[in-house]
Design a protein around this motif. Structure first.
Motif, PDB file in Angstrom:
ATOM      1  N   UNK A  49      95.779  11.087  80.522  1.00  0.00           N
ATOM      2  CA  UNK A  49      96.913  12.133  81.183  1.00  0.00           C
ATOM      3  C   UNK A  49      97.978  12.460  80.071  1.00  0.00           C
ATOM      4  N   UNK A  50      98.227  11.578  79.151  1.00  0.00           N
ATOM      5  CA  UNK A  50      99.391  11.847  78.096  1.00  0.00           C
ATOM      6  C   UNK A  50      99.047  12.630  76.739  1.00  0.00           C
ATOM      7  N   UNK A  51      97.521  12.627  76.865  1.00  0.00           N
ATOM      8  CA  UNK A  51      97.037  13.761  75.684  1.00  0.00           C
ATOM      9  C   UNK A  51      96.019  12.963  74.710  1.00  0.00           C
ATOM     10  N   UNK A  58     102.669   7.815  69.779  1.00  0.00           N
ATOM     11  CA  UNK A  58     102.028   8.217  68.418  1.00  0.00           C
ATOM     12  C   UNK A  58     101.999   9.791  68.513  1.00  0.00           C
ATOM     13  N   UNK A  59     101.490  10.408  69.678  1.00  0.00           N
ATOM     14  CA  UNK A  59     101.412  11.802  69.946  1.00  0.00           C
ATOM     15  C   UNK A  59     102.799  12.457  69.863  1.00  0.00           C
ATOM     16  N   UNK A  60     103.924  11.883  70.315  1.00  0.00           N
ATOM     17  CA  UNK A  60     105.364  12.583  69.978  1.00  0.00           C
ATOM     18  C   UNK A  60     105.626  12.564  68.768  1.00  0.00           C
ATOM     19  N   UNK A  61     105.088  11.438  67.953  1.00  0.00           N
ATOM     20  CA  UNK A  61     105.552  11.178  66.398  1.00  0.00           C
ATOM     21  C   UNK A  61     104.956  12.360  65.770  1.00  0.00           C
ATOM     22  N   UNK A 102     103.936  19.767  64.504  1.00  0.00           N
ATOM     23  CA  UNK A 102     104.007  20.680  65.739  1.00  0.00           C
ATOM     24  C   UNK A 102     103.036  20.169  66.980  1.00  0.00           C
ATOM     25  N   UNK A 103     103.540  20.749  68.048  1.00  0.00           N
ATOM     26  CA  UNK A 103     102.872  20.156  69.364  1.00  0.00           C
ATOM     27  C   UNK A 103     101.384  20.520  69.192  1.00  0.00           C
ATOM     28  N   UNK A 104     100.445  19.676  69.819  1.00  0.00           N
ATOM     29  CA  UNK A 104      99.102  19.839  69.743  1.00  0.00           C
ATOM     30  C   UNK A 104      98.758  20.749  71.311  1.00  0.00           C
ATOM     31  N   UNK A 105      97.696  21.632  70.914  1.00  0.00           N
ATOM     32  CA  UNK A 105      97.500  22.392  72.383  1.00  0.00           C
ATOM     33  C   UNK A 105      96.601  21.604  73.263  1.00  0.00           C
TER      34      UNK A 105
END
Length: 266
Positions: A28-30, A254-257, A263-266
């Motif tokens: 859910x968090x990607x 890790x995803x936020x970093x 840049x934000x991943x789609x």
């Protein structure tokens, strides 16, 4: 290059490892991938458990390999992470089927197969075990049930055991393999032995302490998947090395970093 974030035993920093809830949270968090350890029960089921005994995660001295699946399902694999939860008056009441029993690999793979985007699964077989090569045989048989024993499947098999990975290669040559290691003196031997297309999986602690190993891996053309990456400085080390996956207890962190760097991943 932006590496894939693989949730180590699920989102295991926040939620009890190897529970379905930990994996659902990670997806859910990607997270792009999930990591799990598998062991074989006495009645031949593959279950997601790291330790050979159950003292840490289920408060019993039993061994996974000597217990049937039904016996394991009677145990609570979730409460150890938050032992005071029952005292929280504001917490929601737990459902009868709240995922506290042992998670089977089949259930995890079914969940991944039904998800609305591609999720990859890195499956680690644990050795030594009383069942030896039967673990890999049962694992490959299960992957065939899903049609995931072919090139391009969303699974890879990892192990510290070179022999175990050789077994998988013989049983299903197209499955992606990851040779794990955490001792610097193992790498000079492994890099000559392992298959041409095998991925290497070094531990972050070893990479921190041994720059010569980092240099050697950097010169090597193989993909590198590093475990267990939970700190910003360790992620930066991995980015400098050009790794293709970071395995983390904190996938959202890790995803936020990575979003701040790429840049934000789609």
């Amino acid at each position: 290059m932006r590496p894939q974030v693989v949730a180590h035993r699920g989102a295991s920093h926040e939620i009890a490892e190897h529970t379905l809830n930990a994996y659902l949270e990670a997806m859910g968090t990607g997270a792009g991938g999930l990591e799990c350890d598998v062991r074989l029960t006495a009645d031949g089921h593959l279950v997601c458990v790291h330790d050979r005994d159950l003292r840490r995660t289920a408060a019993t001295r039993g061994l996974v390999s000597t217990m049937d699946l039904a016996e394991l399902n009677e145990l609570d694999f979730a409460s150890w992470k938050n032992p005071w939860a029952d005292l929280d008056d504001e917490a929601e009441a737990a459902d009868e089927d709240d995922g506290r029993g042992v998670l089977t690999l089949r259930k995890l793979l079914e969940t991944v197969a039904d998800y609305d985007r591609r999720i990859e699964v890195a499956i680690e077989t644990k050795h030594p075990t009383r069942y030896g090569g039967l673990v890999e045989k049962r694992l490959v048989d299960m992957l065939r049930d899903f049609g995931w024993d072919q090139a391009g499947a969303p699974v890879r098999i990892m192990s510290f055991s070179y022999t175990a990975l050789q077994r998988v290669e013989r049983l299903a040559p197209e499955i992606q393999l990851v040779q794990l290691f955490d001792k610097p003196n193992h790498w000079p031997v492994l890099k000559r032995m392992i298959g041409r297309d095998w991925i290497v999986g070094p531990g972050i602690k070893m990479l921190r302490q041994h720059p010569k190993i980092r240099e050697s891996l950097g010169r090597n053309s193989r993909d590198v998947h590093v475990w267990t990456v939970n700190k910003e400085k360790d992620l930066d080390l991995c980015l400098d090395l050009g790794v293709t996956a970071v395995i983390s207890d904190k996938p959202r962190f890790m995803l936020d970093l990575l979003d701040t760097r790429f840049g934000a991943s789609e």
